[in-house]
Design an enzyme around this catalytic site. Structure first.
Site, PDB file in Angstrom:
ATOM      1  NE  ARG A 194      32.062  26.552  41.090  1.00 27.58           N
ATOM      2  CZ  ARG A 194      31.376  26.605  41.875  1.00 27.58           C
ATOM      3  NH1 ARG A 194      30.709  25.573  42.354  1.00 27.58           N
ATOM      4  NH2 ARG A 194      31.007  27.898  42.559  1.00 27.58           N
ATOM      5  CG  ASN A 209      40.964  30.581  36.036  1.00 28.00           C
ATOM      6  OD1 ASN A 209      41.678  31.453  35.677  1.00 28.00           O
ATOM      7  ND2 ASN A 209      40.700  30.393  37.198  1.00 28.00           N
ATOM      8  NE  ARG A 255      46.498  29.677  45.212  1.00 25.87           N
ATOM      9  CZ  ARG A 255      45.566  29.672  44.149  1.00 25.87           C
ATOM     10  NH1 ARG A 255      46.338  29.887  42.894  1.00 25.87           N
ATOM     11  NH2 ARG A 255      44.303  29.284  44.532  1.00 25.87           N
ATOM     12  CB  THR A 303      39.577  28.318  44.462  1.00 27.85           C
ATOM     13  OG1 THR A 303      39.291  29.145  43.206  1.00 27.85           O
ATOM     14  CG2 THR A 303      40.622  27.381  44.161  1.00 27.85           C
ATOM     15  CG  ASP A 337      49.263  32.702  40.133  1.00 33.43           C
ATOM     16  OD1 ASP A 337      49.254  31.439  39.663  1.00 33.43           O
ATOM     17  OD2 ASP A 337      48.257  33.158  40.063  1.00 33.43           O
ATOM     18  CG  HIS A 389      45.975  32.616  37.185  1.00 33.20           C
ATOM     19  ND1 HIS A 389      46.645  32.246  38.318  1.00 33.20           N
ATOM     20  CD2 HIS A 389      44.780  32.297  37.202  1.00 33.20           C
ATOM     21  CE1 HIS A 389      45.623  31.900  39.294  1.00 33.20           C
ATOM     22  NE2 HIS A 389      44.489  31.813  38.479  1.00 33.20           N
ATOM     23  NE  ARG A 410      44.017  28.633  36.992  1.00 30.09           N
ATOM     24  CZ  ARG A 410      44.910  28.222  37.959  1.00 30.09           C
ATOM     25  NH1 ARG A 410      46.033  27.455  37.059  1.00 30.09           N
ATOM     26  NH2 ARG A 410      44.846  28.284  39.170  1.00 30.09           N
TER      27      ARG A 410
END
Length: 301
Positions: A59, A98, A129, A208, A126, A153, A66
Site C-alpha cells: 500500500r 500502483n 477527478r 483511497t 484522474d 497515472h 507511486r
C-alpha cells in the site's frame, strides 16, 4: 456485484481477512445479482475468468510517490501473474495496483499476453477527478464536462487543455490562456488538485477506495458488456499507427505504458484514438514517458 458477473472470485494471501470479505459479501446476496461469490488463497478458484482485476501490492504510504512503490510490487507480481495465466489463459488482465503504468508493463512482460489483453486502470480516475472539479467550477454535472487527463497515472500526468469543452464549446477558445501561468482563472490549479487528491485522501483516511472502485467498475462493465466506450487507460504506446510516424505514438519510442484514449470491449483494447495534441502537450506526454522509462529500465524482472 453490480450485475456485471455471474461469479466473483476473490484471492488474497491473508486468509482470515479474505474469508471475512467473502462472508460479508455473501450475507448481502439477497440484494445482489451475482449468484456465486467464492474466495481462496489458491488461484484455482479463479479458473476461466473473463476479466482478472489485480489490486494486490504494497500500500502507498502517506507522502510516498507511486513510483517509489515499484520494486516492492514487482516482486509480488512475479507470483501473482503466472498464476493468473495458468488458470485463465484467455482472460483480460486489468491492473489497478500502483504505480499502475509500470506494473501494467510488468504484467504484460510476465504474462506473455498480447498487449490488447493487458490494460492498466491508468488515468480513468484522474480524468473523472478532473471532470468532477471542472463541474464544481462551472456548476455542472461531471458528465457534461468533457476533458482528458493522459500520460502517467501520477505526478507527471498531462491535462489536455486544448480538448476541454462543454457541449462542444472549447473552453480554451473562450480563454486562450487556459492552463498556463498567465491564466487569470487559474485552471492549472484544477490539474494540481487532481495530482494531489490521492495524497490528500490517503493523508485523511489512510487509503483511497470508493472512487477507484467505481472507476474500475466502469472499466469492467465496458469490457464485459462489450460497450466499446473510449477510456483513458494505460497501454503500450510504442506502436506504429496508421498515418503516424514509425517511431510510435506522439514520438514515444520506449516500451512504456501510458494512458491514452482507448476503445475497450470484450476482447480487451481494440483501438487507440490518436489525439491532436498541441506541441506543449505532446512535449509533456514525452516527458511523462521518460519519467516512467527511467524507473522501468532499472527493474529486475
Amino acid at each position: 456485484v453490480q450485475e456485471l458477473a455471474d461469479e466473483l472470485a476473490l484471492v488474497d494471501v491473508i486468509e482470515d481477512k479474505l474469508k471475512g470479505e467473502m462472508m460479508d459479501l455473501q450475507h448481502g446476496g439477497l440484494f445482489l445479482r451475482t449468484p456465486k461469490i467464492v474466495a481462496d488463497k489458491d488461484y484455482s478458484v479463479t479458473a476461466n475468468s473473463k476479466v482478472v482485476v489485480v489490486t494486490a501490492g504494497a500500500r502507498q504510504q502517506e507522502g510516498e510517490s507511486r513510483l517509489n512503490l515499484v520494486q516492492r510490487n514487482v516482486n509480488i507480481f512475479k507470483f501473482i501473474i503466472p498464476n493468473i495465466v495458468k488458470y485463465s489463459p484467455n482472460c483480460i488482465i486489468l491492473v489497478v495496483s500502483n504505480p499502475v503504468d509500470i506494473l501494467t508493463y510488468v504484467a504484460w512482460k510476465l504474462s506473455g499476453f498480447p498487449r490488447h489483453r493487458v490494460i492498466g486502470s491508468g488515468c480513468n480516475l484522474d480524468s473523472a477527478r478532473f471532470r468532477y472539479l471542472m463541474g464544481e467550477r462551472l456548476n455542472l454535472h461531471p458528465s457534461s464536462c468533457h476533458g482528458w487527463v493522459i500520460g502517467e497515472h501520477g505526478d507527471s500526468s498531462v491535462p489536455v487543455w486544448s480538448g476541454i469543452n462543454v457541449a462542444g464549446v472549447s473552453l480554451q477558445k473562450l480563454n486562450p490562456d487556459m492552463g498556463t501561468d498567465q491564466d487569470s482563472e487559474n485552471w492549472k490549479d484544477v490539474h494540481k488538485q487532481v495530482v494531489e487528491s490521492a495524497y490528500e485522501v490517503i493523508k485523511l483516511k489512510g487509503y483511497t477506495s470508493w472512487a477507484i472502485g467505481m472507476s474500475v467498475t466502469d472499466l469492467v462493465e465496458t469490457l464485459l458488456k462489450n460497450l466499446r466506450k473510449v477510456h483513458p487507460v494505460s497501454t503500450m504506446v510504442k506502436v506504429t499507427l496508421l498515418f503516424s510516424p514509425p517511431q510510435g505514438m506522439h514520438g514515444i519510442h520506449d516500451e512504456v505504458f501510458l494512458s491514452v484514449p482507448c476503445v475497450l470491449g470484450n476482447t480487451g483494447l481494440s483501438d487507440i484514438v490518436k489525439m491532436s495534441l498541441k506541441k506543449e502537450e505532446e512535449d509533456q506526454l514525452r516527458k511523462s514517458a521518460d519519467t516512467l522509462w527511467g524507473v522501468q529500465k532499472e527493474l529486475k524482472l
